[in-house]
Motif scaffolding. Structure first.
Motif, PDB file in Angstrom:
ATOM      1  N   GLN A 145       0.839  -1.208   0.000  1.00 18.22           N
ATOM      2  CA  GLN A 145       0.000   0.000   0.000  1.00 18.22           C
ATOM      3  C   GLN A 145       0.865   1.245   0.000  1.00 18.22           C
ATOM      4  O   GLN A 145       0.586   2.202  -0.708  1.00 18.22           O
ATOM      5  CB  GLN A 145      -0.938  -0.038   1.214  1.00 18.22           C
ATOM      6  N   ARG A 146       1.946   1.248   0.774  1.00 13.22           N
ATOM      7  CA  ARG A 146       2.847   2.404   0.824  1.00 13.22           C
ATOM      8  C   ARG A 146       3.510   2.651  -0.527  1.00 13.22           C
ATOM      9  O   ARG A 146       3.775   3.787  -0.896  1.00 13.22           O
ATOM     10  CB  ARG A 146       3.934   2.197   1.879  1.00 13.22           C
ATOM     11  N   THR A 148       2.291   2.404  -3.385  1.00 11.36           N
ATOM     12  CA  THR A 148       1.411   3.074  -4.347  1.00 11.36           C
ATOM     13  C   THR A 148       1.445   4.587  -4.190  1.00 11.36           C
ATOM     14  O   THR A 148       1.095   5.313  -5.103  1.00 11.36           O
ATOM     15  CB  THR A 148      -0.050   2.602  -4.191  1.00 11.36           C
ATOM     16  N   GLY A 149       1.832   5.051  -3.006  1.00  8.19           N
ATOM     17  CA  GLY A 149       1.861   6.495  -2.768  1.00  8.19           C
ATOM     18  C   GLY A 149       0.501   7.071  -2.402  1.00  8.19           C
ATOM     19  O   GLY A 149       0.380   8.266  -2.138  1.00  8.19           O
ATOM     20  N   GLU A 150      -0.525   6.276  -2.400  1.00  9.45           N
ATOM     21  CA  GLU A 150      -1.874   6.713  -2.047  1.00  9.45           C
ATOM     22  C   GLU A 150      -2.125   6.477  -0.557  1.00  9.45           C
ATOM     23  O   GLU A 150      -1.627   5.506   0.008  1.00  9.45           O
ATOM     24  CB  GLU A 150      -2.918   5.931  -2.851  1.00  9.45           C
ATOM     25  N   PRO A 151      -2.908   7.346   0.081  1.00  6.37           N
ATOM     26  CA  PRO A 151      -3.252   7.091   1.487  1.00  6.37           C
ATOM     27  C   PRO A 151      -4.201   5.896   1.581  1.00  6.37           C
ATOM     28  O   PRO A 151      -4.947   5.618   0.642  1.00  6.37           O
ATOM     29  CB  PRO A 151      -3.941   8.378   1.930  1.00  6.37           C
ATOM     30  N   ARG A 197      -7.369   3.719   2.117  1.00  6.21           N
ATOM     31  CA  ARG A 197      -8.790   4.047   2.018  1.00  6.21           C
ATOM     32  C   ARG A 197      -9.525   3.663   3.302  1.00  6.21           C
ATOM     33  O   ARG A 197     -10.382   4.380   3.769  1.00  6.21           O
ATOM     34  CB  ARG A 197      -9.395   3.318   0.831  1.00  6.21           C
TER      35      ARG A 197
END
Length: 172
Positions: free
Chosen positions: A127-128, A130-133, A135
């Motif tokens: 998840q990290r 991807t750079g996205e927070p 969900r």
């Protein structure tokens, strides 16, 4: 004085005059408390030893969990042999983006714990990357007071032995 008060006073005096009853009511449970207190004074969650091969962000994150004690090995085959022999419950190898995880199923509780920790760390790392927070987040905690020690659970049980010891029950 009424008959009830006289009888109660006589029973109370008889209780305090019988040395064996006093011993099994007060001293015997306290001896058990001291023994169990000494035995379980360092009781707590122990870290699980696992083997690791290689270096990288997943191995570093596993080290930071605080639940695992990492034992570094030079080769994956050597570490897997230790798992097969029963010396280690699991091994994690990191080679670039590939994570290899082998575990012994002989202790299913420990295997499930290790598997959950490794998979959770790998999911977090994915998840990290991807750079996205995230969900979804989970806010979970236990409802019990975590400051309780095992001796605090043992004490009431031992003290209840005093009220049910054979010497005390025979007088009733």
């Amino acid at each position: 004085m009424t008959a009830f008060k006289s009888l109660a006073l006589a029973m109370l005096k008889g209780f305090y005059r019988d040395k064996a009853t006093l011993f099994f009511t007060f001293v015997f449970p306290l001896m058990f408390l001291v023994v169990f207190g000494l035995l379980f004074r360092d009781a707590g969650a122990e870290k699980i030893d696992i083997g690791v091969v290689g270096e990288g962000p997943v191995i570093a994150a596993l080290e930071q969990t605080g639940a695992l004690e990492l034992e570094h090995h030079d080769s994956f085959d050597e570490a897997v042999q230790k798992v097969t022999d029963g010396d280690l419950p699991a091994v994690v190898a990191e080679d670039g983006d590939k994570i290899t995880f082998r575990y012994a199923q002989s202790d299913q509780t420990q295997a499930g714990t290790i598997s959950g920790i490794v998979q959770g760390v790998v999911s977090e790392m994915n998840q990290r990357s991807t750079g996205e927070p995230p969900r979804f987040t989970v806010d979970g905690s236990n409802v019990e007071d975590s400051s309780l020690k095992p001796i605090q659970f043992i004490t009431p049980g031992i003290m209840s032995w005093a009220s049910r010891s054979p010497r005390c029950s025979a007088r009733r």
